[in-house]
Design a protein around this motif. Sequence first.
Motif, short mmCIF file in Angstrom:
data_model
loop_
_atom_site.label_atom_id
_atom_site.label_comp_id
_atom_site.label_asym_id
_atom_site.label_seq_id
_atom_site.Cartn_x
_atom_site.Cartn_y
_atom_site.Cartn_z
N ALA A 81 -37.87 110.67 56.86
CA ALA A 81 -39.25 110.18 56.82
C ALA A 81 -40.22 111.21 56.26
O ALA A 81 -41.22 110.85 55.63
CB ALA A 81 -39.69 109.75 58.21
N ASP A 82 -39.92 112.50 56.49
CA ASP A 82 -40.84 113.57 56.09
C ASP A 82 -40.35 114.35 54.87
O ASP A 82 -41.00 115.32 54.48
CB ASP A 82 -41.04 114.55 57.26
N THR A 83 -39.23 113.95 54.29
CA THR A 83 -38.66 114.69 53.16
C THR A 83 -38.96 114.00 51.84
O THR A 83 -38.49 112.88 51.61
CB THR A 83 -37.13 114.82 53.33
N PRO A 84 -39.74 114.62 50.96
CA PRO A 84 -40.08 113.99 49.68
C PRO A 84 -38.84 113.67 48.85
O PRO A 84 -37.84 114.39 48.89
CB PRO A 84 -40.93 115.05 48.98
N VAL A 85 -38.90 112.58 48.11
CA VAL A 85 -37.82 112.23 47.18
C VAL A 85 -37.83 113.26 46.04
O VAL A 85 -38.88 113.55 45.47
CB VAL A 85 -38.02 110.81 46.61
N PHE A 86 -36.68 113.80 45.73
CA PHE A 86 -36.58 114.82 44.69
C PHE A 86 -36.49 114.16 43.31
O PHE A 86 -35.71 113.24 43.10
CB PHE A 86 -35.35 115.70 44.91
N THR A 87 -37.30 114.64 42.38
CA THR A 87 -37.24 114.17 41.00
C THR A 87 -37.09 115.36 40.07
O THR A 87 -37.65 116.43 40.31
CB THR A 87 -38.51 113.38 40.61
N VAL A 88 -36.34 115.17 39.00
CA VAL A 88 -36.11 116.23 38.02
C VAL A 88 -37.30 116.30 37.07
O VAL A 88 -37.72 115.29 36.52
CB VAL A 88 -34.82 115.98 37.23
N SER A 89 -37.84 117.49 36.87
CA SER A 89 -39.03 117.64 36.05
C SER A 89 -38.72 117.67 34.55
O SER A 89 -39.55 117.31 33.73
CB SER A 89 -39.78 118.93 36.43
N LYS A 90 -37.52 118.11 34.19
CA LYS A 90 -37.15 118.14 32.78
C LYS A 90 -35.65 117.90 32.63
O LYS A 90 -34.88 118.10 33.57
CB LYS A 90 -37.53 119.48 32.15
N GLY A 91 -35.27 117.48 31.42
CA GLY A 91 -33.86 117.20 31.17
C GLY A 91 -33.27 118.15 30.14
O GLY A 91 -33.98 118.93 29.51
N ASP A 92 -31.96 118.06 29.98
CA ASP A 92 -31.25 118.86 28.99
C ASP A 92 -31.03 118.04 27.73
O ASP A 92 -30.73 116.84 27.79
CB ASP A 92 -29.89 119.29 29.55
N THR A 93 -31.16 118.69 26.57
CA THR A 93 -30.87 118.02 25.30
C THR A 93 -29.37 118.08 25.03
O THR A 93 -28.77 119.15 25.02
CB THR A 93 -31.63 118.69 24.13
N ILE A 94 -28.77 116.92 24.86
CA ILE A 94 -27.34 116.81 24.59
C ILE A 94 -27.16 116.14 23.23
O ILE A 94 -27.70 115.05 22.99
CB ILE A 94 -26.61 115.97 25.66
N LEU A 95 -26.40 116.76 22.34
CA LEU A 95 -26.18 116.23 20.99
C LEU A 95 -24.69 116.09 20.73
O LEU A 95 -23.91 116.99 21.03
CB LEU A 95 -26.80 117.16 19.94
N ASN A 96 -24.33 114.97 20.13
CA ASN A 96 -22.93 114.73 19.75
C ASN A 96 -22.80 115.03 18.25
O ASN A 96 -23.12 114.20 17.41
CB ASN A 96 -22.54 113.28 20.06
N ARG A 97 -22.34 116.23 17.94
CA ARG A 97 -22.27 116.67 16.56
C ARG A 97 -21.30 115.83 15.74
O ARG A 97 -21.56 115.49 14.58
CB ARG A 97 -21.87 118.15 16.50
N SER A 98 -20.18 115.48 16.34
CA SER A 98 -19.19 114.65 15.64
C SER A 98 -19.77 113.29 15.27
O SER A 98 -19.57 112.79 14.16
CB SER A 98 -17.94 114.47 16.51
N LYS A 99 -20.49 112.69 16.20
CA LYS A 99 -21.07 111.37 15.94
C LYS A 99 -22.15 111.46 14.87
O LYS A 99 -22.27 110.58 14.01
CB LYS A 99 -21.64 110.79 17.24
#
Length: 355
Positions: free
Chosen positions: A313-331
Amino acid sequence: MSSHNTTSKGLMATIAAIALILVGVFMYYMGSMNAGRSSAGTSGGQQSAAAGAGAMKRIGILQYVTHPALDEIHRGIIDGLKQEGYVEGKNIEIFDQNGQADQSKLATMSQQLVGKHADALVGIATPAAQALANTTNKTPIVMSAVTDPVSAGLVKDMTHPGGNITGVSDQPPVAKQIDLGLKLMPHAKTVGMLYSSSEDNSKFQVDQATKQAEQRGLTVKKFAVPSSNEIAQTVQVMSGQVDFIYIPLDNTIANAMPTVIQEADKTGKPVITAVDTMVKQGGLATIGVNQYQLGIKTGQMAADILHGKAKPADTPVFTVSKGDTILNRSKAKELGIIIPDDVAAGATIVGDSKQ
């Protein structure tokens, strides 16, 4: 003094001595008994406290369906618990259930997990967390990979959940994902949104992505599928109408990602995804949340509840502030797409081919 009197006095002295001895023995015996009780009480109390401190905890984990993203979260949860001192078979018992996208199974499995009298429950993905929430409002629930917990009816507020549920939101950086698509395909005019019509989390993300795409001058075409059976045909149709495909955090689509890529490849349509594991499966790129790390955080939050350090009840929901860039070089090479240097810088590259 007569011999009779002497004998009488001697007898009385002997009786008195015996009485004193008996009283002494009785007092010693009673003292020993009390000391024994006191010692036993102290020892028992210490043993009880020790048992309480090292008591085996129980946790139930309900996963919505099997696919790489949710499997990575599950792996992270187990490791997150370990990092906080909870090792399966040593001081925690883990009950695992997987609904395989069957809503009726989720309801039954939730009842089974609650019936195990678990100290805490974990729901991986929105439908699983909702099934647990519909089963109990007392047992602490830690949700994971829930995009919009408020709209899903799981918490009242992200900062102050207010009930028996808290956890981790996987809300992706949608605007950055659309921007990434435009950097890789600067001449794109139309984007197609592929998602499941039965998943509230997907609808929420698609609405966000549509707004961001339109603000950037893109025409948006939405393609909702009622089940995995329609995915192949839907991708065939949309591939002829769009410049690239965008996929939100959608469990139905994720479970059929090989089919999506197979059909998209036939017309050379790039796929921008919302999750890192989808890029590894053939998507072109994402700026996404690391699913394993989401699991780690979920496991740590569950451990805090088991330790008694936190209440949902007292614990805030955790959210990610930033993401990682993932690239598929083969594609990218396969599709004839050049990855700009500023995009490649700092990105995680998957695929073995080099441009």
